[in-house]
Design an enzyme around this catalytic site. Structure first.
Site, PDB file in Angstrom:
ATOM      1  N   ASN A  12      36.900  40.312  42.617  1.00 16.08           N
ATOM      2  CA  ASN A  12      37.977  39.992  43.550  1.00 16.08           C
ATOM      3  C   ASN A  12      38.372  41.287  44.257  1.00 16.08           C
ATOM      4  O   ASN A  12      39.094  42.111  43.702  1.00 16.08           O
ATOM      5  CB  ASN A  12      39.157  39.396  42.755  1.00 16.08           C
ATOM      6  CG  ASN A  12      40.344  39.085  43.655  1.00 16.08           C
ATOM      7  OD1 ASN A  12      40.243  39.160  44.882  1.00 16.08           O
ATOM      8  ND2 ASN A  12      41.473  38.744  43.051  1.00 16.08           N
ATOM      9  N   TRP A  13      37.872  41.435  45.466  1.00 19.12           N
ATOM     10  CA  TRP A  13      38.118  42.685  46.203  1.00 19.12           C
ATOM     11  C   TRP A  13      39.508  42.728  46.829  1.00 19.12           C
ATOM     12  O   TRP A  13      39.887  43.736  47.433  1.00 19.12           O
ATOM     13  CB  TRP A  13      37.029  42.887  47.276  1.00 19.12           C
ATOM     14  CG  TRP A  13      35.684  43.255  46.714  1.00 19.12           C
ATOM     15  CD1 TRP A  13      35.423  43.637  45.427  1.00 19.12           C
ATOM     16  CD2 TRP A  13      34.430  43.287  47.401  1.00 19.12           C
ATOM     17  NE1 TRP A  13      34.075  43.889  45.274  1.00 19.12           N
ATOM     18  CE2 TRP A  13      33.450  43.686  46.470  1.00 19.12           C
ATOM     19  CE3 TRP A  13      34.035  43.011  48.714  1.00 19.12           C
ATOM     20  CZ2 TRP A  13      32.099  43.821  46.819  1.00 19.12           C
ATOM     21  CZ3 TRP A  13      32.692  43.140  49.067  1.00 19.12           C
ATOM     22  CH2 TRP A  13      31.732  43.551  48.123  1.00 19.12           C
ATOM     23  N   LYS A  14      40.231  41.634  46.741  1.00 15.95           N
ATOM     24  CA  LYS A  14      41.602  41.568  47.282  1.00 15.95           C
ATOM     25  C   LYS A  14      41.631  42.080  48.735  1.00 15.95           C
ATOM     26  O   LYS A  14      40.645  41.913  49.454  1.00 15.95           O
ATOM     27  CB  LYS A  14      42.572  42.327  46.365  1.00 15.95           C
ATOM     28  CG  LYS A  14      42.468  41.853  44.909  1.00 15.95           C
ATOM     29  CD  LYS A  14      43.580  42.332  44.026  1.00 15.95           C
ATOM     30  CE  LYS A  14      43.366  41.771  42.624  1.00 15.95           C
ATOM     31  NZ  LYS A  14      44.404  42.145  41.684  1.00 15.95           N
ATOM     32  N   HIS A  97      45.929  32.436  42.560  1.00 16.55           N
ATOM     33  CA  HIS A  97      46.002  33.781  41.984  1.00 16.55           C
ATOM     34  C   HIS A  97      47.482  34.175  41.874  1.00 16.55           C
ATOM     35  O   HIS A  97      48.286  33.825  42.738  1.00 16.55           O
ATOM     36  CB  HIS A  97      45.238  34.772  42.868  1.00 16.55           C
ATOM     37  CG  HIS A  97      45.069  36.104  42.215  1.00 16.55           C
ATOM     38  ND1 HIS A  97      46.071  37.038  42.220  1.00 16.55           N
ATOM     39  CD2 HIS A  97      44.040  36.641  41.515  1.00 16.55           C
ATOM     40  CE1 HIS A  97      45.657  38.102  41.539  1.00 16.55           C
ATOM     41  NE2 HIS A  97      44.429  37.883  41.103  1.00 16.55           N
ATOM     42  N   GLU A 169      44.488  34.526  33.501  1.00 21.58           N
ATOM     43  CA  GLU A 169      44.881  35.890  33.871  1.00 21.58           C
ATOM     44  C   GLU A 169      46.362  36.089  33.568  1.00 21.58           C
ATOM     45  O   GLU A 169      47.214  35.760  34.401  1.00 21.58           O
ATOM     46  CB  GLU A 169      44.666  36.118  35.371  1.00 21.58           C
ATOM     47  CG  GLU A 169      43.229  36.058  35.825  1.00 21.58           C
ATOM     48  CD  GLU A 169      43.016  36.857  37.094  1.00 21.58           C
ATOM     49  OE1 GLU A 169      42.162  37.740  37.099  1.00 21.58           O
ATOM     50  OE2 GLU A 169      43.737  36.613  38.090  1.00 21.58           O
ATOM     51  N   SER A 217      42.666  43.610  34.115  1.00 21.96           N
ATOM     52  CA  SER A 217      42.245  44.973  33.746  1.00 21.96           C
ATOM     53  C   SER A 217      40.869  45.039  33.091  1.00 21.96           C
ATOM     54  O   SER A 217      40.628  45.907  32.242  1.00 21.96           O
ATOM     55  CB  SER A 217      43.284  45.634  32.832  1.00 21.96           C
ATOM     56  OG  SER A 217      44.518  45.730  33.494  1.00 21.96           O
ATOM     57  N   GLY A 238      39.337  42.662  39.209  1.00 26.28           N
ATOM     58  CA  GLY A 238      40.002  43.176  40.403  1.00 26.28           C
ATOM     59  C   GLY A 238      39.615  44.615  40.669  1.00 26.28           C
ATOM     60  O   GLY A 238      38.515  44.894  41.171  1.00 26.28           O
TER      61      GLY A 238
HETATM   62  P1  PGA Z   1      42.544  43.654  37.784  1.00 24.48           P
HETATM   63  O1  PGA Z   1      42.807  42.335  38.665  1.00 24.48           O
HETATM   64  O2  PGA Z   1      41.151  43.550  37.244  1.00 24.48           O
HETATM   65  O3  PGA Z   1      42.721  44.791  38.740  1.00 24.48           O
HETATM   66  O4  PGA Z   1      43.561  43.644  36.702  1.00 24.48           O
HETATM   67  C1  PGA Z   1      42.372  41.084  38.241  1.00 24.48           C
HETATM   68  C2  PGA Z   1      42.810  40.053  39.238  1.00 24.48           C
HETATM   69  O5  PGA Z   1      43.878  40.231  39.841  1.00 24.48           O
HETATM   70  O6  PGA Z   1      42.112  39.051  39.459  1.00 24.48           O
END
Ligand code: PGA
Length: 263
Positions: A12-14, A97, A169, A217, A238
């Site tokens: 998930n590159w956001k 999300h 999550e 994480s 993420g």
């Molecule tokens: P993160 O994000 O791996 O940076 O904790 C996960 C997510 O938001 O899907």
């Protein structure tokens, strides 16, 4: 439970990486990653980057996901992109999300509509569920998961639920919301609860078929441990997915777990 089910690793590159940065990262990953029948690697870039990336990807190695979409198929909805528009471009769409629930106030009903729109358009929804730190401290985790799952899937039949991916999550474990590390035992308990919910609401068959991921994480050091949790079908990643070394390390961990499960 079939532990040799294909493992799903989603990046998930956001709201990171413009088209050239995304293209460069894809190029490097492509050189590094082997074709592997038992691992599915999915990239979720920004909406703008989906189309150019779709021309570049080797479909034997990668699939694409959108990070969001709007539930109406077409119409006067300025600024939105529909699932119908995405149907030939992506295999998956991330829905619900916690960043969308928290920053954009997405409601349970909106999320349910999005899940239904994804299924209607032949796209697999990756439904994100998870409790906040406050809900966790108040002992509300199971209630939150129950409410999020029952509402989000409410427009689907049991056969449609079989296709869904659910990503557990916990909000407090997401790197940008605190990044506290979740314990494998706790994750396993929530996975079991999620499948139990699906069995209660739909069928045993659906509860076995649904793929359940962990997210929060996950990096190259932790991925192997999370992927070995019984019932874990993959990870939603993420921040570590933006780092070439870390993300390829996560894929290596998925190979290892998958190969050892076969032995
Ligand atoms: P993160 O994000 O791996 O940076 O904790 C996960 C997510 O938001 O899907």
């Amino acid at each position: 439970m079939n532990t040799t089910r294909r493992k799903l690793v989603i990046a998930n590159w956001k709201m990171h990486l413009n088209t050239s940065q995304a293209s460069l990262l894809l190029h490097r990953l492509h050189e590094r990653i082997k074709i592997h029948r038992d691992i599915e690697v999915v990239l979720a870039p920004s909406m703008l980057v989906l189309q150019p990336l779709s021309m570049q990807i080797d479909r034997r190695k990668f699939r694409l996901a959108a990070q969001n979409a709007f539930y109406k198929d077409e119409g006067a909805f300025t600024g939105e992109v529909s699932f119908t528009m995405l149907r030939d471009l992506v295999h998956y769409v991330i829905i619900g999300h916690s960043e969308r629930r928290i920053h954009f106030h997405e409601s349970y009903e909106e999320i349910a509509q999005k899940v239904a729109a994804a299924v209607r358009n032949g796209i697999t929804p990756v439904l994100c569920v998870g409790e906040t730190q406050e809900e966790r401290h108040n002992g509300e985790t199971k209630q939150v998961l129950h409410d999020q799952i029952t509402t989000a899937l409410s427009h689907l039949t049991a056969a449609e639920v079989e296709q869904v991916v659910i990503a557990y999550e916990p909000v407090w474990a997401i790197s940008t919301f605190g990044g506290e590390l979740a314990k494998p035992d706790d994750i396993q308990r929530q996975f079991e609860f999620i499948r139990h919910q699906i069995a209660e609401l739909y069928t045993k068959k659906a509860s076995k078929a649904v793929r359940v991921l962990y997210g929060g994480s996950v990096d190259d050091q932790l991925a192997g441990g999370y992927l070995q949790i019984p019932g874990c079908d993959g990870v939603l990643v993420g921040s570590a997915s933006l780092n070439y070394h870390k993300f390829s390390g996560i894929i290596d961990a998925a190979y290892r777990v998958q190969n050892s499960a076969k032995e």
